[in-house]
Design a protein around this motif. Structure first.
Motif, PDB file in Angstrom:
ATOM      1  N   UNK A  18       5.394  -5.121  16.127  1.00 13.06           N
ATOM      2  CA  UNK A  18       6.592  -4.796  16.248  1.00 13.06           C
ATOM      3  C   UNK A  18       7.337  -5.068  14.782  1.00 13.06           C
ATOM      4  N   UNK A  19       6.979  -6.431  14.510  1.00 10.53           N
ATOM      5  CA  UNK A  19       7.468  -6.702  13.176  1.00 10.53           C
ATOM      6  C   UNK A  19       7.277  -5.970  12.079  1.00 10.53           C
ATOM      7  N   UNK A  20       5.725  -5.846  12.184  1.00 10.76           N
ATOM      8  CA  UNK A  20       5.127  -5.032  10.968  1.00 10.76           C
ATOM      9  C   UNK A  20       5.800  -3.632  10.811  1.00 10.76           C
ATOM     10  N   UNK A  21       6.086  -2.945  11.886  1.00  8.22           N
ATOM     11  CA  UNK A  21       6.710  -1.799  11.926  1.00  8.22           C
ATOM     12  C   UNK A  21       7.959  -1.725  11.259  1.00  8.22           C
ATOM     13  N   UNK A  22       8.433  -2.852  11.426  1.00  8.06           N
ATOM     14  CA  UNK A  22       9.954  -2.926  10.785  1.00  8.06           C
ATOM     15  C   UNK A  22       9.739  -2.716   9.357  1.00  8.06           C
TER      16      UNK A  22
ATOM     17  N   UNK B 203      -5.544  -8.030  13.186  1.00 10.90           N
ATOM     18  CA  UNK B 203      -5.775  -7.106  14.100  1.00 10.90           C
ATOM     19  C   UNK B 203      -4.421  -5.987  14.209  1.00 10.90           C
ATOM     20  N   UNK B 204      -3.516  -6.671  14.255  1.00 10.97           N
ATOM     21  CA  UNK B 204      -2.034  -5.906  14.391  1.00 10.97           C
ATOM     22  C   UNK B 204      -1.897  -5.029  13.411  1.00 10.97           C
ATOM     23  N   UNK B 205      -2.403  -5.465  12.104  1.00 14.63           N
ATOM     24  CA  UNK B 205      -1.998  -4.676  10.901  1.00 14.63           C
ATOM     25  C   UNK B 205      -3.210  -3.340  10.870  1.00 14.63           C
ATOM     26  N   UNK B 206      -4.139  -3.843  11.343  1.00 13.91           N
ATOM     27  CA  UNK B 206      -5.372  -2.916  11.511  1.00 13.91           C
ATOM     28  C   UNK B 206      -4.770  -1.558  12.112  1.00 13.91           C
ATOM     29  N   UNK B 207      -4.107  -1.842  13.312  1.00 10.01           N
ATOM     30  CA  UNK B 207      -3.599  -0.525  13.926  1.00 10.01           C
ATOM     31  C   UNK B 207      -2.798   0.291  13.117  1.00 10.01           C
ATOM     32  N   UNK B 208      -2.135  -0.112  12.255  1.00  7.27           N
ATOM     33  CA  UNK B 208      -1.291   0.827  11.186  1.00  7.27           C
ATOM     34  C   UNK B 208      -2.056   1.227  10.154  1.00  7.27           C
ATOM     35  N   UNK B 209      -3.001   0.498   9.690  1.00  2.36           N
ATOM     36  CA  UNK B 209      -4.049   0.648   8.482  1.00  2.36           C
ATOM     37  C   UNK B 209      -5.069   1.935   8.993  1.00  2.36           C
ATOM     38  N   UNK B 210      -5.231   1.955  10.335  1.00  3.29           N
ATOM     39  CA  UNK B 210      -6.384   2.773  10.807  1.00  3.29           C
ATOM     40  C   UNK B 210      -5.538   4.339  10.801  1.00  3.29           C
TER      41      UNK B 210
ATOM     42  N   UNK C  35      11.278 -12.063  13.373  1.00  4.90           N
ATOM     43  CA  UNK C  35      12.372 -11.816  12.513  1.00  4.90           C
ATOM     44  C   UNK C  35      11.520 -11.132  11.318  1.00  4.90           C
ATOM     45  N   UNK C  36      12.033  -9.945  10.984  1.00 10.85           N
ATOM     46  CA  UNK C  36      11.328  -9.139   9.824  1.00 10.85           C
ATOM     47  C   UNK C  36      12.485  -8.752   8.749  1.00 10.85           C
ATOM     48  N   UNK C  37      11.955  -9.232   7.516  1.00 13.28           N
ATOM     49  CA  UNK C  37      13.072  -8.829   6.479  1.00 13.28           C
ATOM     50  C   UNK C  37      12.339  -8.047   5.357  1.00 13.28           C
ATOM     51  N   UNK C  38      12.986  -7.059   5.067  1.00  6.46           N
ATOM     52  CA  UNK C  38      12.361  -5.964   3.482  1.00  6.46           C
ATOM     53  C   UNK C  38      13.654  -5.879   2.719  1.00  6.46           C
TER      54      UNK C  38
ATOM     55  N   UNK D  15       9.260   0.514   7.743  1.00  4.44           N
ATOM     56  CA  UNK D  15      10.400   1.215   7.586  1.00  4.44           C
ATOM     57  C   UNK D  15      11.034   1.713   8.904  1.00  4.44           C
ATOM     58  N   UNK D  16      10.458   1.220   9.912  1.00  3.61           N
ATOM     59  CA  UNK D  16      11.020   1.505  11.423  1.00  3.61           C
ATOM     60  C   UNK D  16      12.183   0.870  11.591  1.00  3.61           C
ATOM     61  N   UNK D  17      13.356   1.339  11.454  1.00  3.14           N
ATOM     62  CA  UNK D  17      14.437   0.600  11.892  1.00  3.14           C
ATOM     63  C   UNK D  17      15.605   0.756  10.698  1.00  3.14           C
TER      64      UNK D  17
END
Length: 205
Positions: A188-192, A57-64, A123-126, A195-197
């Motif tokens: 929040x972490x998906x946003x990182x 559901x959190x991911x769907x916010x961005x996918x939409x 903790x998000x890493x990319x 590329x937000x950060x």
């Protein structure tokens, strides 16, 4: 050549996201997929598999809402190789996900949970590296420029000891005293990862 992005979220956090669509040129929707293969603690498995619904559901916010300029799939072959680099979300040990096949528009995120250090609950890493011929290198370089950033994915670690509230009905409002909203933190972490950060050239521009 390696591009590194790291982002951490503290226990006392605030989230303010502006979500937009990119409409320049040819574009397509994004597809955020979660990989649970490193979830050795079972944070998302068994009796806890309902937590995957909240994450979706959190991911769907961005996918939409988000569209990407059309990009080719990532299909390593021969000398053309690449890898995602991150700490195993369940153990913290360094992990290399080598030569993943990434579909067009896909953003793959490995997830798991462990006792995170300090006051972090997420903790998000990319980070990624690549090697190959000129066309292959340009494929990666074109994804991180001053006017765009196309994430391949990464990893998100959640604090296994935090008092989480998992809202499976995100359209409703309810109180959850003395708990952290997993849905909001996941966004929040998906946003990182997206590329937000710190890191992406487009974000700095």
């Amino acid at each position: 050549m390696e591009k590194i992005m790291k982002a951490r979220t503290q226990r006392n956090f605030g989230i303010a996201l502006t979500i937009f669509s990119v409409s320049l040129g040819s574009h397509s929707a994004i597809d955020i997929t979660f990989d649970y293969s490193l979830d050795s603690s079972g944070f998302f498995a068994g009796a806890n598999d309902y937590r995957r619904q909240v994450l979706d559901s959190a991911a769907a916010v961005f996918e939409a809402r988000l569209l990407l300029d059309s990009t080719d799939a990532i299909a390593p072959t021969g000398i053309n190789t690449w890898a995602l680099h991150f700490d195993n979300p369940s153990s913290g040990a360094r992990f290399n996900a080598a030569n993943l096949l990434i579909s067009q528009g896909e953003i793959r995120i490995f997830v798991g949970a462990r006792n995170l250090p300090g006051n972090f609950i997420g903790y998000a890493q990319n980070a990624y590296s690549y090697f190959g011929d000129a066309q292959w290198r340009n494929k990666f370089r074109s994804r991180d420029s001053i006017d765009k950033f196309h994430s391949f994915g990464g990893a998100i670690s959640f604090d296994s000891l935090a008092p989480w509230y998992f809202d499976t009905q995100t359209s409703t409002k309810e109180d959850f005293p003395n708990a952290y909203d997993f849905y909001s933190l996941a966004q929040h972490e998906i946003a990182h990862i997206l590329g937000i950060g710190e890191g992406p050239n487009a974000f700095h521009a």
